[in-house]
Scaffold this active site. Structure first.
Site, mmCIF file in Angstrom:
data_model
loop_
_atom_site.group_PDB
_atom_site.id
_atom_site.type_symbol
_atom_site.label_atom_id
_atom_site.label_comp_id
_atom_site.label_asym_id
_atom_site.label_seq_id
_atom_site.Cartn_x
_atom_site.Cartn_y
_atom_site.Cartn_z
ATOM 1 N N TYR A 1 0.836 -1.213 0.000
ATOM 2 C CA TYR A 1 0.000 0.000 0.000
ATOM 3 C C TYR A 1 0.867 1.257 0.000
ATOM 4 C CZ TYR A 1 -3.854 -3.150 1.447
ATOM 5 O OH TYR A 1 -4.786 -4.155 1.534
HETATM 6 N N1 LIG Z 1 -5.721 -8.012 0.978
HETATM 7 C C1 LIG Z 1 -6.204 -7.612 -0.130
HETATM 8 O O1 LIG Z 1 -5.933 -8.185 -1.185
HETATM 9 C C2 LIG Z 1 -7.121 -6.435 -0.115
HETATM 10 C C3 LIG Z 1 -7.709 -6.063 -1.266
HETATM 11 C C4 LIG Z 1 -8.555 -5.006 -1.194
HETATM 12 C C5 LIG Z 1 -8.765 -4.385 0.017
HETATM 13 N N2 LIG Z 1 -8.142 -4.787 1.131
HETATM 14 C C6 LIG Z 1 -8.355 -4.097 2.438
HETATM 15 O O2 LIG Z 1 -9.724 -3.904 2.631
HETATM 16 C C7 LIG Z 1 -9.987 -2.510 2.746
HETATM 17 C C8 LIG Z 1 -11.335 -2.199 2.157
HETATM 18 O O3 LIG Z 1 -11.397 -2.510 0.798
HETATM 19 P P1 LIG Z 1 -11.585 -1.404 -0.289
HETATM 20 O O4 LIG Z 1 -10.947 -0.150 0.179
HETATM 21 O O5 LIG Z 1 -11.197 -1.955 -1.604
HETATM 22 O O6 LIG Z 1 -13.139 -1.247 -0.398
HETATM 23 P P2 LIG Z 1 -14.413 -0.760 0.469
HETATM 24 O O7 LIG Z 1 -14.117 -0.616 1.893
HETATM 25 O O8 LIG Z 1 -15.500 -1.660 0.035
HETATM 26 O O9 LIG Z 1 -14.720 0.684 -0.186
HETATM 27 C C9 LIG Z 1 -13.904 1.779 0.017
HETATM 28 C C10 LIG Z 1 -14.435 2.899 -0.847
HETATM 29 O O10 LIG Z 1 -15.747 3.236 -0.378
HETATM 30 C C11 LIG Z 1 -15.808 4.629 -0.150
HETATM 31 N N3 LIG Z 1 -16.646 4.848 1.040
HETATM 32 C C12 LIG Z 1 -16.524 4.294 2.267
HETATM 33 N N4 LIG Z 1 -17.503 4.717 3.091
HETATM 34 C C13 LIG Z 1 -18.253 5.595 2.364
HETATM 35 C C14 LIG Z 1 -19.398 6.390 2.653
HETATM 36 N N5 LIG Z 1 -19.984 6.361 3.869
HETATM 37 N N6 LIG Z 1 -19.904 7.179 1.672
HETATM 38 C C15 LIG Z 1 -19.330 7.215 0.450
HETATM 39 N N7 LIG Z 1 -18.234 6.475 0.110
HETATM 40 C C16 LIG Z 1 -17.702 5.675 1.070
HETATM 41 C C17 LIG Z 1 -14.392 5.102 0.052
HETATM 42 O O11 LIG Z 1 -14.256 6.425 -0.421
HETATM 43 P P3 LIG Z 1 -13.873 7.638 0.606
HETATM 44 O O12 LIG Z 1 -12.408 7.472 0.886
HETATM 45 O O13 LIG Z 1 -14.212 8.861 -0.176
HETATM 46 O O14 LIG Z 1 -14.724 7.472 1.820
HETATM 47 C C18 LIG Z 1 -13.581 4.127 -0.785
HETATM 48 O O15 LIG Z 1 -13.394 4.630 -2.085
HETATM 49 C C19 LIG Z 1 -8.811 -1.827 2.053
HETATM 50 O O16 LIG Z 1 -8.627 -0.491 2.473
HETATM 51 C C20 LIG Z 1 -7.686 -2.729 2.470
HETATM 52 O O17 LIG Z 1 -7.282 -2.397 3.788
HETATM 53 C C21 LIG Z 1 -7.336 -5.797 1.094
#
Ligand SMILES: NC(=O)c1ccc[n+]([C@@H]2O[C@H](COP(=O)([O-])OP(=O)(O)OC[C@H]3O[C@@H](n4cnc5c(N)ncnc54)[C@H](OP(=O)(O)O)[C@@H]3O)[C@@H](O)[C@H]2O)c1
Length: 274
Positions: free
Chosen positions: A62
């Site tokens: 990251y």
């Molecule tokens: N290990 C892996 O392979 C892997 C892969 C993917 C993810 N991850 C982990 O899982 C975490 C979550 O996954 P992700 O970030 O892909 O997806 P997510 O949590 O499903 O979605 C995050 C997105 O949703 C938006 N969001 C969140 N709350 C919101 C709200 N109340 N209103 C409007 N938009 C909102 C965020 O934008 P804003 O910033 O504008 O709020 C961001 O763009 C990652 O940060 C990472 O730590 C791990």
């Protein structure tokens, strides 16, 4: 707060994913964004603690997320459960993978230094896909078990992309990180088997990396709809949401509260915390 399987670690039902604190390229979010400066990142972290969030998810892949957290958490690292990963690095254009025991061990040592801590709470193998089907042949689980015996990590597991990889990790690990949202349900059987074995389950992409939040027109707030769906799965320990917006995080915590504590006053939660 909930148990993370039988690790002895207690985590908030909403965790904070920190991809967007360190990396803005090669990600699949619906809109481009700017990485927050230190003042904004500190504000986000302080707000998270006010809201009852104690889990941070980071990774060497990251960008500079780990080293930023190492600096920003000085003096209050003990308030957090830190989850990091090993096996993947990102050079600014492409990812590189190394799941050899030596690679995993040196990656964890580097994460400890970057995060300025003597012990990581959880380390997950950071799967890119196919390789996870061979995690039990590469010696990476043994390397993590050795680091745990040395007291350098408290628990270990894998973040997987296939059901087979998830099942394999569940047989060998303390924690798995799985994908679950109303559009992506492939990992559901893994959540059930993890739950039966008291393996902790962290959920990634519960909001479909932000795509679910863009849906409009439904009777229910899309965040709440997604979180209700995820928390209906009994084995889930914590949902890691990847936001850099403190108001969004407050909204997500309030929605989780409504999903988990029926009858709770959502207005109070959005202002006050979980
Ligand atoms: N290990 C892996 O392979 C892997 C892969 C993917 C993810 N991850 C982990 O899982 C975490 C979550 O996954 P992700 O970030 O892909 O997806 P997510 O949590 O499903 O979605 C995050 C997105 O949703 C938006 N969001 C969140 N709350 C919101 C709200 N109340 N209103 C409007 N938009 C909102 C965020 O934008 P804003 O910033 O504008 O709020 C961001 O763009 C990652 O940060 C990472 O730590 C791990």
């Amino acid at each position: 707060m909930r148990d993370l399987g039988d690790t002895g670690i207690r985590v908030s039902s909403i965790g904070l994913g920190t991809v967007k604190l360190g990396r803005a390229v090669g990600v699949k979010y619906p809109a481009p964004f700017s990485i927050p400066d230190d003042e904004a990142a500190t504000h986000l972290l302080r707000r998270a603690r006010e809201l009852g969030v104690n889990l941070l998810d980071t990774a060497p892949a990251y960008g500079n997320s780990e080293s930023r957290l190492g600096t920003l958490l000085q003096g209050w690292r003990d308030e957090w459960v830190i989850v990091s990963k090993a096996g993947e690095t990102f050079d600014g254009e492409v990812s590189h993978f190394d799941f050899s025991p030596e690679g995993i061990t040196s990656s964890v040592e580097r994460s400890l230094a970057r995060l300025k801590t003597s012990c990581l709470d959880v380390v997950l193998l950071h799967s890119g896909g196919e390789a996870e089907l061979h995690f039990d042949e590469t010696g990476s689980f043994e390397a993590l078990a050795h680091l745990k015996a040395q007291g350098k990590i408290r628990a270990f597991g894998a973040s997987t992309k296939t059901l087979r990889g998830a099942q394999l990790a569940i047989d060998r690990c303390d924690v798995v990180m799985l994908t679950l949202n109303p559009q992506e349900r492939n990992d559901e059987p893994a959540i059930e088997s993890a739950s039966k074995k008291s393996v902790g389950v962290l959920i990634k992409k519960a909001l479909q990396s932000g795509h679910a939040v863009q849906e409009s027109g439904g009777a229910m707030d899309p965040v709440e709809r997604s979180l209700r769906f995820v928390f209906a799965h009994a084995g889930v320990s914590s949902v890691v949401v990847g936001t850099i917006d403190p108001d969004h995080l407050a909204h997500d915590v309030a929605a989780a509260h409504r999903a988990l504590v029926p009858g709770e006053d959502s207005q109070t939660q959005e202002k006050g915390g979980a």
